[in-house]
Scaffold this active site. Sequence first.
Site, mmCIF file in Angstrom:
data_model
loop_
_atom_site.group_PDB
_atom_site.id
_atom_site.type_symbol
_atom_site.label_atom_id
_atom_site.label_comp_id
_atom_site.label_asym_id
_atom_site.label_seq_id
_atom_site.Cartn_x
_atom_site.Cartn_y
_atom_site.Cartn_z
ATOM 1 N N TYR A 1 -39.250 -16.460 8.016
ATOM 2 C CA TYR A 1 -39.224 -17.815 8.569
ATOM 3 C C TYR A 1 -39.064 -18.876 7.484
ATOM 4 C CZ TYR A 1 -40.720 -15.462 12.798
ATOM 5 O OH TYR A 1 -40.778 -14.624 13.887
ATOM 6 N N HIS B 1 -37.320 -12.547 22.805
ATOM 7 C CA HIS B 1 -37.887 -12.504 21.456
ATOM 8 C C HIS B 1 -37.563 -13.773 20.679
ATOM 9 C CE1 HIS B 1 -40.074 -9.851 18.751
ATOM 10 N NE2 HIS B 1 -39.359 -10.352 17.761
ATOM 11 N N LYS C 1 -48.875 -4.276 19.621
ATOM 12 C CA LYS C 1 -48.275 -3.037 19.134
ATOM 13 C C LYS C 1 -49.323 -2.145 18.485
ATOM 14 C CE LYS C 1 -43.381 -3.646 18.024
ATOM 15 N NZ LYS C 1 -42.430 -3.755 16.904
ATOM 16 N N HIS D 1 -48.717 -9.461 13.241
ATOM 17 C CA HIS D 1 -48.075 -8.636 12.210
ATOM 18 C C HIS D 1 -49.120 -8.204 11.185
ATOM 19 C CE1 HIS D 1 -44.079 -9.190 13.691
ATOM 20 N NE2 HIS D 1 -44.095 -10.491 13.533
ATOM 21 N N ARG E 1 -40.324 -16.157 20.735
ATOM 22 C CA ARG E 1 -41.353 -15.788 19.749
ATOM 23 C C ARG E 1 -40.995 -16.368 18.378
ATOM 24 N NH1 ARG E 1 -45.408 -11.896 18.670
ATOM 25 N NH2 ARG E 1 -44.976 -10.505 16.910
ATOM 26 N N ARG F 1 -45.030 -11.137 22.582
ATOM 27 C CA ARG F 1 -43.899 -10.262 22.863
ATOM 28 C C ARG F 1 -43.751 -10.145 24.381
ATOM 29 N NH1 ARG F 1 -47.043 -7.699 18.847
ATOM 30 N NH2 ARG F 1 -45.963 -7.422 16.849
#
Length: 315
Positions: A293, A258, A200, A284, A261, A178
Amino acid sequence: MNASISTITTSKSTVINELSQMSNLFKTECYTENIKELAFQFIHYSAIIEDMSPDTISTRVTRLRQFVGFCDRFHKTNITELSIRWLDFYFYEYRKNHAASTTNAAKRVLKAFFKWCRERMNLDCINPNLVKSRKNAKPRPRYIQHRIIQSVLQKTAESGYERQVNMLIDFAYDTGLRISELCRTSYNDIDGLNLYVKGKGSKERTVFLTERLKCKLEEFVTDYNRFYGPLFRLNDKTARVWMQRTFKEYANIHMTPHQLRHSFAVRLLISGCDLITIQKLLGHSDISTVQIYLQIKDELAESQFYKAMKNAQGY
């Protein structure tokens, strides 16, 4: 206690520092049923105890300010006065001026808030399990084609004064970080071909560098003396502007960091990498997050089929 949600800034750059300075107010959590004061305590708990990111805290402050302001308009001050029908009314009004995705985000914040009130403060308030989000179809991830990224990297490599943005783009595309993680990365985070990332929610993960990128990075670090401190010495906003300006100039496209990414994830998927590995590399916690995806893989199925058949050997 005089503190309330209205005293907290929504600035991502200062919200954590301000809350840290207010810690003397909360040696212990103060019992109250006042909505404003509870909202303040919840934000303080999220930032200081749960160590959430400035982005998350800023979002929670914004959503709770909106809710508290709405309660004020109808003279609701005590959290035990609120019912699920009241909350339905709030979101009925909220949806008139906000997109479905924003409404869902607000619901997630209030769900967490009511859960905290019940579990941490032992208050008889709205059951958070009754706060339901509306399911929306996940959008197709926007990515940049590999050939376009390579073209931009080649053109910026030919210009000496654009060496830093070249390294920035290459590093982002090869690691899938990120923008905030990218700007925080330092040389000390690298051990051989391993890069240790704090993402995160302060979750830690390991991503991997290719030999090519590691060699290029070593030259960059040596030439610019970046052995200490952040590699790029840019804040998120400046890094974003640099990338967007570069892609506009050399590829004539508008992009966001992004998308690099997404491009990283798509490149791995097309090359045969499994979703669980991609999930771990991106940081994630839920496998469903990376299932978007698969939409890209379906779209590329025809071209991948003919490419495979062309290279297939007889048996």
